[in-house]
Design a protein around this motif. Structure first.
Motif, PDB file in Angstrom:
ATOM      1  N   ALA A 161       0.808  -1.218   0.000  1.00 39.36           N
ATOM      2  CA  ALA A 161       0.000   0.000   0.000  1.00 39.36           C
ATOM      3  C   ALA A 161       0.843   1.271   0.000  1.00 39.36           C
ATOM      4  O   ALA A 161       0.307   2.369  -0.145  1.00 39.36           O
ATOM      5  N   CYS A 162       2.146   1.122   0.164  1.00 39.27           N
ATOM      6  CA  CYS A 162       3.005   2.318   0.292  1.00 39.27           C
ATOM      7  C   CYS A 162       2.853   3.247  -0.905  1.00 39.27           C
ATOM      8  O   CYS A 162       2.930   2.819  -2.045  1.00 39.27           O
ATOM      9  N   VAL A 163       2.608   4.547  -0.641  1.00 37.04           N
ATOM     10  CA  VAL A 163       2.489   5.520  -1.733  1.00 37.04           C
ATOM     11  C   VAL A 163       3.803   6.216  -2.020  1.00 37.04           C
ATOM     12  O   VAL A 163       3.824   7.196  -2.770  1.00 37.04           O
ATOM     13  N   GLN A 164       4.851   5.758  -1.394  1.00 37.27           N
ATOM     14  CA  GLN A 164       6.178   6.349  -1.618  1.00 37.27           C
ATOM     15  C   GLN A 164       6.181   7.860  -1.383  1.00 37.27           C
ATOM     16  O   GLN A 164       6.856   8.610  -2.076  1.00 37.27           O
ATOM     17  N   CYS A 165       5.422   8.279  -0.390  1.00 33.95           N
ATOM     18  CA  CYS A 165       5.341   9.712  -0.088  1.00 33.95           C
ATOM     19  C   CYS A 165       6.580  10.180   0.668  1.00 33.95           C
ATOM     20  O   CYS A 165       6.841  11.371   0.771  1.00 33.95           O
ATOM     21  N   GLY A 166       7.331   9.231   1.237  1.00 29.47           N
ATOM     22  CA  GLY A 166       8.569   9.591   1.898  1.00 29.47           C
ATOM     23  C   GLY A 166       8.404  10.360   3.202  1.00 29.47           C
ATOM     24  O   GLY A 166       9.359  10.919   3.723  1.00 29.47           O
ATOM     25  N   ARG A 167       7.203  10.378   3.744  1.00 30.84           N
ATOM     26  CA  ARG A 167       7.046  11.061   5.037  1.00 30.84           C
ATOM     27  C   ARG A 167       7.867  10.344   6.099  1.00 30.84           C
ATOM     28  O   ARG A 167       8.420  10.974   7.004  1.00 30.84           O
ATOM     29  N   CYS A 168       7.919   9.024   5.992  1.00 23.02           N
ATOM     30  CA  CYS A 168       8.706   8.241   6.948  1.00 23.02           C
ATOM     31  C   CYS A 168      10.182   8.628   6.834  1.00 23.02           C
ATOM     32  O   CYS A 168      10.861   8.831   7.830  1.00 23.02           O
ATOM     33  N   GLU A 169      10.622   8.711   5.594  1.00 22.13           N
ATOM     34  CA  GLU A 169      12.025   9.052   5.340  1.00 22.13           C
ATOM     35  C   GLU A 169      12.385  10.403   5.968  1.00 22.13           C
ATOM     36  O   GLU A 169      13.436  10.566   6.580  1.00 22.13           O
TER      37      GLU A 169
ATOM     38  N   PRO B  79      13.398   4.163   5.757  1.00 19.94           N
ATOM     39  CA  PRO B  79      12.242   3.281   5.983  1.00 19.94           C
ATOM     40  C   PRO B  79      11.411   3.064   4.723  1.00 19.94           C
ATOM     41  O   PRO B  79      10.884   1.973   4.505  1.00 19.94           O
ATOM     42  N   LYS B  80      11.317   4.085   3.911  1.00 21.86           N
ATOM     43  CA  LYS B  80      10.548   3.931   2.666  1.00 21.86           C
ATOM     44  C   LYS B  80      11.186   2.895   1.748  1.00 21.86           C
ATOM     45  O   LYS B  80      10.508   2.057   1.176  1.00 21.86           O
ATOM     46  N   LYS B  81      12.519   2.947   1.694  1.00 17.27           N
ATOM     47  CA  LYS B  81      13.226   2.003   0.837  1.00 17.27           C
ATOM     48  C   LYS B  81      13.121   0.584   1.380  1.00 17.27           C
ATOM     49  O   LYS B  81      13.027  -0.376   0.609  1.00 17.27           O
TER      50      LYS B  81
ATOM     51  N   GLU C 199       4.072   8.682  11.217  1.00 15.86           N
ATOM     52  CA  GLU C 199       3.904   9.639  10.128  1.00 15.86           C
ATOM     53  C   GLU C 199       3.277   9.016   8.884  1.00 15.86           C
ATOM     54  O   GLU C 199       2.812   9.734   8.006  1.00 15.86           O
ATOM     55  N   CYS C 200       3.268   7.693   8.826  1.00 14.33           N
ATOM     56  CA  CYS C 200       2.855   7.047   7.573  1.00 14.33           C
ATOM     57  C   CYS C 200       1.354   7.143   7.357  1.00 14.33           C
ATOM     58  O   CYS C 200       0.577   6.669   8.171  1.00 14.33           O
ATOM     59  N   PRO C 201       0.930   7.726   6.242  1.00 18.19           N
ATOM     60  CA  PRO C 201      -0.505   7.856   5.990  1.00 18.19           C
ATOM     61  C   PRO C 201      -1.156   6.514   5.664  1.00 18.19           C
ATOM     62  O   PRO C 201      -2.369   6.390   5.738  1.00 18.19           O
ATOM     63  N   MET C 202      -0.342   5.521   5.312  1.00 15.44           N
ATOM     64  CA  MET C 202      -0.911   4.223   4.956  1.00 15.44           C
ATOM     65  C   MET C 202      -0.882   3.256   6.147  1.00 15.44           C
ATOM     66  O   MET C 202      -1.185   2.085   5.995  1.00 15.44           O
ATOM     67  N   PHE C 203      -0.496   3.735   7.297  1.00 18.80           N
ATOM     68  CA  PHE C 203      -0.492   2.924   8.526  1.00 18.80           C
ATOM     69  C   PHE C 203       0.390   1.688   8.401  1.00 18.80           C
ATOM     70  O   PHE C 203       0.075   0.621   8.905  1.00 18.80           O
TER      71      PHE C 203
ATOM     72  N   GLU D 191       3.559  -0.616   9.208  1.00 19.56           N
ATOM     73  CA  GLU D 191       4.252  -0.859  10.488  1.00 19.56           C
ATOM     74  C   GLU D 191       5.714  -1.221  10.219  1.00 19.56           C
ATOM     75  O   GLU D 191       6.088  -2.391  10.197  1.00 19.56           O
ATOM     76  N   HIS D 192       6.529  -0.194  10.042  1.00 13.90           N
ATOM     77  CA  HIS D 192       7.942  -0.432   9.722  1.00 13.90           C
ATOM     78  C   HIS D 192       8.665  -1.148  10.855  1.00 13.90           C
ATOM     79  O   HIS D 192       9.474  -2.037  10.622  1.00 13.90           O
ATOM     80  N   VAL D 193       8.379  -0.728  12.081  1.00 17.96           N
ATOM     81  CA  VAL D 193       9.149  -1.264  13.207  1.00 17.96           C
ATOM     82  C   VAL D 193       8.870  -2.756  13.371  1.00 17.96           C
ATOM     83  O   VAL D 193       9.784  -3.554  13.573  1.00 17.96           O
TER      84      VAL D 193
HETATM   85  S1  SF4 Z   1       5.287   7.119   4.963  1.00 21.73           S
HETATM   86 FE1  SF4 Z   1       4.312   5.156   4.510  1.00 21.73          FE
HETATM   87  S2  SF4 Z   1       3.404   5.428   2.511  1.00 21.73           S
HETATM   88 FE2  SF4 Z   1       4.842   7.089   2.758  1.00 21.73          FE
HETATM   89  S3  SF4 Z   1       6.735   6.306   1.856  1.00 21.73           S
HETATM   90 FE3  SF4 Z   1       6.817   5.830   4.017  1.00 21.73          FE
HETATM   91  S4  SF4 Z   1       6.009   3.761   4.134  1.00 21.73           S
HETATM   92 FE4  SF4 Z   1       5.407   4.557   2.154  1.00 21.73          FE
END
Ligand code: SF4
Ligand code: SF4
Lengths: 660, 258
Positions: free
Chosen positions: A252-260, A274-276, A343-347, A349-351
């Motif tokens: 579901a990741c939109v690659q918005c990079g908010r996590c990054e 985290p996005k990568k 921060e992830c809008p797609m919820f 769970e990276h951790v």
């Molecule tokens: S914040 Fe979530 S949706 Fe956005 S790039 Fe990171 S993992 Fe993907």
């Protein structure tokens, strides 16, 4: 001939792409199902999607107002348009009325699409490029071409206003749009996020995260599995070892990079993004399926990734992730601060994902890096990470005359000391806490040498076996005694005992010392002078703030001491980690900068003279930064400085009193 | 001798953590096992009670070689058992630690075994490499000196502290491992029957005063050289040198002045 075919061209294209959508959807669902079982009730999950989109997801997206409005217009416009397109073009239902409605919704989508395009003119580095740059064009071509084609269909202009050439050209544009929006949604384009994202909201592996819930404790691993089933492994080796709905989430990741942009390790130039991480897993699981995903990553790479190119990451649903898709250093750079998850809008769970993969490395491969092996051995042999004699845990309190649970059996507050008991810096905080408890006449006791490390460190290092041993031992000790609550100055123990012991049978009321002291201060049992000198800022410990939602108590205490309080730019749920969590100082993966240095820079930017902390680990990390820097003080130490001792004799008396 | 035909045995014992007394894999034996990993076919061998099988899984979890228990009674002599075993089973290399962490802990086992099997014993081994004709061994001498030896198996190698660290035990692999069992090697230990065991006493250690209050101070104390005072003496006569030493010992209070 041509004129007779033209009217059926558009319906044909719609039906064609819709069928492809369905086939793609089935394939995608089957792909996710290759993950491990993790049952979620079907109908409640489907029912939950829309409310969760409107409440929880929108709440996160809203932190970026621009994109939240854009998204509502574009996504809302698209969904509505698609429904109407099917009704009008495929079923030919009331084109006059529905057609006008369709025009309106296409217009809304078009406006949204223009804002998407504007964001893409000079996109911030956190956004992925590649096909994502094409998306606004597809959105515009979809909305605009359908809009023009619908003008005659809805009777706004005459039915034969356009020549056939124009109709063919417009149809080509709508087909382009339809391909992106429908085919791409299930066959692996940027629009994939809508399909996977919606289902992920419903089938999320942490169902209690929604509706204001906080679900941050790691889930226990069944350690007996290898004994029962010789092929079963502990932790995650390959994409198929994740739970199916974890895979759904990654997709579901939109690659918005908010996590990054929130990740402290990324900012420090450590090899983690985290996005990568999420995209690497996606490449692994779906490359056989989506012709386009091979090395299909156009975002920021891992910093400092010794010569490993993005395109060199290869893997498969059933191939090991580490060293194929992800380097071990990436996984071990994470401080488990949850800034990305928050921060992830797609919820996503990276951790959880990172710890799952760490578990495999530690439990199955025996490849914990750096000092990790030593720390685990120490925890196994001495119940503390530094290998101190377990019978020396109480040595720090030789002069404190602390009541032991072993003697009193029953008390109001059990003070959990944590491993700070072995550390001189931590001992200063502990002394302060003891002084405060005594001054407020709180009845309390400690476990003394019966206490063991909470297991936090072992668990984040992926050593679930040692975690469960320590946790079970602590639970067994606690079971012998009666107490109303546990109070601790260590947010890691606080989190683990409060949120992670429950699954193993230990249910306790646990309070962080700032919460408890705030209650004491508000109920008038702690008397504080309100003349704290110097400008003070407060550093939120991840395991207190983001993990447990306690942002208020420490601030309220600082204010009641009359502090000249300033917030750092990144504070509260967006606070930047001190670099001390998740065993990161132990695995010690090098980067360009050190995370605590960056945090002190944050503090310096406020001009604060004192950084108040509420965690022994934060104190160590920040105090390790070279001077000149602000003074680092635990809130308990500041409280002691501001304490009004009313009657010395009184405060030494140990009269039990009620606390609420 | 071609590589694949070498057979190696590593003798494994149960350790005891010096502070907590908990059972663990003996550190030196783990290092020996680590060295064995690159020496052909290997077996980890423990002479003792099969009840310890679970504890021995910490060796099996290193995923180097299978682990087997040569089952003997409490009162049996492990040297005799091992020697009987090795008389039946050919082994080119026997790797051991230098001293057990529990029991008699005399450090005599490899020598007694060497005597009984008539094998050369090489101690202080920190590196082994296989060659066409035998083994290239690096021996650790005091003060970091190293000596290269070339040895023809069969032989017994005693590991030195400075051998490479043993790898981590992987929990999953340990849990899945099955510890083998060999029986029929009991021989009574007539010497040990008369031994009197008592707890060892620790030598008292001089305490160091730590004045540092903050992490930064401690960091400084740990990194900045502590050497203060002192002087380099180049005595002309042995008398002069002895006097200088005596003076220092008196200053330190280690020799009483009458
Ligand atoms: S914040 Fe979530 S949706 Fe956005 S790039 Fe990171 S993992 Fe993907
Ligand atoms: S938990 Fe923190 S350190 Fe780990 S990936 Fe997320 S933001 Fe980065």
């Amino acid at each position: 001939m041509l004129n007779s075919l033209l009217p059926s061209l558009l319906p044909f294209l719609v039906v064609l792409t819709l069928s492809l959508w369905v086939i793609g959807a089935i394939r995608r669902v089957n792909m996710w199902r290759q993950g491990q079982d993790n049952p979620v009730a079907f109908f409640p999950a489907i029912k939950a999607i829309i409310p969760r989109y409107l409440n929880d997801l929108h709440h996160v997206v809203e932190r970026d107002k621009y994109i939240s409005n854009t998204h509502v217009a574009t996504a809302g416009g698209f969904v509505l348009s698609m429904v109407l397109i099917i009704l009008v073009y495929v079923f030919g239902l009331a084109p006059e009325i529905l057609g006008k409605l369709l025009l309106a919704s296409l217009a809304m989508m078009f406006v949204g699409a223009c804002f998407v395009a504007k964001r893409r003119i000079n996109p911030p580095s956190r956004l992925s490029k590649g096909p994502w740059m094409r998306l606004p064009k597809s959105l515009i071509s979809f909305s605009l071409s359908f809009f023009i084609l619908t003008l005659p269909a809805s009777g706004v202009i005459s039915a034969d206003a356009f020549g056939w050439v124009l109709v063919v050209i417009l149809s080509a544009f709508s087909f382009m749009g339809l391909t992106e929006m429908l085919f791409g949604m299930t066959w692996g384009g940027p629009m994939k996020h809508a399909f996977a994202g919606a289902l992920h909201l419903g089938f999320h592996p942490r169902q209690d995260r929604f509706n204001g819930g906080r679900s941050t404790g790691l889930k226990a691993l069944d350690l007996n599995r290898p004994m029962v089933d010789k092929d079963a492994k502990l932790g995650v080796e390959m994409p198929a070892d994740f739970k199916w709905n974890q895979l759904l989430g990654f997709d579901a990741c939109v690659q918005c990079g908010r996590c990054e942009s929130m990740c402290p390790a990324f900012a420090a130039g450590q090899p983690l993004n985290p996005k990568k991480v999420i995209q690497d897993i996606v490449i692994g699981m779906s490359h056989a399926q989506d012709a386009t995903t091979e090395a299909n990553y156009y975002g920021s790479p891992y910093p400092e990734n010794q010569g490993v190119e993005v395109k060199d990451h290869k893997g498969d649903m059933h191939q090991p992730i580490v060293n194929g898709l992800i380097e071990p250093e990436t996984l071990w750079s994470c401080t488990t601060c949850r800034a990305c998850v928050e921060e992830c809008p797609m919820f996503i769970e990276h951790v959880d994902a990172i710890v799952d993969m760490r578990r495999f490395l530690t439990l199955e491969k025996g490849q914990t890096p750096g000092q990790g092996t030593q720390v685990i051995d120490n925890l196994i042999a001495t119940d503390n990470p530094n290998g101190y004699n377990p019978t020396h845990r109480m040595n720090w309190a030789a002069d404190q005359n602390l009541p032991l649970m072993k003697d009193v059996k029953r008390t109001q507050v059990l003070l959990w000391m944590g491993d700070a008991a072995f550390d001189m810096r931590g001992q200063r905080t502990l002394r302060a806490v003891v002084k405060l408890l005594r001054s407020a006449n709180v009845e309390f006791a400690v476990l003394g040498n019966e206490e063991k490390d909470s297991g936090d460190l072992a668990r984040r290092l992926g050593d679930e076996a040692t975690f469960q041993r320590l946790a079970n031992a602590n639970i067994a000790t606690l079971r012998q005694y009666h107490f109303d609550m546990i109070v601790t100055a260590d947010p890691h123990s606080f989190h683990v005992i409060g949120n992670e012991y429950g699954e193993l049978g230990g249910q306790y009321k646990v309070l962080h010392h700032t919460t408890f002291m705030n209650e004491l201060s508000e109920s008038g049992r702690l008397h504080l002078k309100d003349d704290l000198r110097g400008k003070v800022t407060y550093h939120d410990p991840c395991y207190l703030g983001r993990y447990n939602g306690e942002f208020e108590a420490p601030r309220s205490l600082l204010k009641s001491m009359g502090a000249d309080f300033v917030e750092m730019e990144r504070s509260n749920f967006r606070s930047r980690c001190c670099g001390g969590g998740g065993a990161a100082p132990i695995t010690d993966i090098p980067g360009e900068k050190r995370i605590p240095d960056m945090r002190i820079d944050d503090a310096n930017a406020t001009g604060a003279e004192i950084v108040a902390v509420a965690c022994p680990q934060c104190a160590l990390m920040l105090e390790g930064v070279v001077t000149p820097r602000p003074e680092i003080k635990d809130i308990a130490e500041l409280l002691v400085e501001q304490l009004v001792i009313q009657d010395a004799a009184e405060s030494n008396k140990q009269t039990p009193a009620e606390v609420h | 001798m071609p590589l694949s035909q070498l057979t190696t045995h590593t003798l494994l014992s149960l350790g005891k953590h010096p502070l907590s007394g908990r059972t663990r894999r003996a550190e030196q034996d783990a290092k020996a096992f680590e060295l064995a990993a690159k020496l052909g076919q290997c077996l980890g061998l423990h002479a003792g009670n099969y009840q310890d099988a679970d504890a021995l899984k910490s060796f099996a979890g290193m995923s180097i070689a299978p682990v087997c228990i040569l089952e003997i009674e409490q009162s049996s002599d492990p040297v005799a058992a091992l020697s009987a075993y090795f008389k039946q089973t050919k082994s080119d290399i026997i790797l051991t630690g230098s001293q057990a962490e529990r029991g008699e802990s005399s450090g005599m086992l490899p020598y007694l075994l060497g005597k009984s099997l008539d094998l050369p014993v090489i101690n202080q081994v920190c590196e082994v490499e296989q060659t066409e004709t035998g083994l290239n061994i690096t021996q650790a001498l005091p003060r970091g000196a190293r000596r290269a030896l070339s040895v023809k198996p069969p032989c017994i190698l005693i590991i030195d502290e400075s051998a490479p660290e043993a790898r981590q035990t992987a929990y999953g692999a340990a849990m899945r491992a099955e510890v083998g069992k060999l029986q029929g090697y009991n021989e009574a230990d007539t010497d040990a029957a008369n031994f009197n065991f008592e707890d060892a006493r620790k030598k008292p250690k001089r305490m160091k005063k730590i004045k540092a209050k903050t992490a930064a101070d401690r960091f400084k104390a740990a990194t900045v050289s502590q050497a203060k005072g002192g002087q380099v003496i180049e005595p002309k006569t042995s008398q002069e040198g002895a006097e200088a030493i005596l003076k220092l010992l008196k200053e330190e209070g280690l020799v009483k002045t009458n």
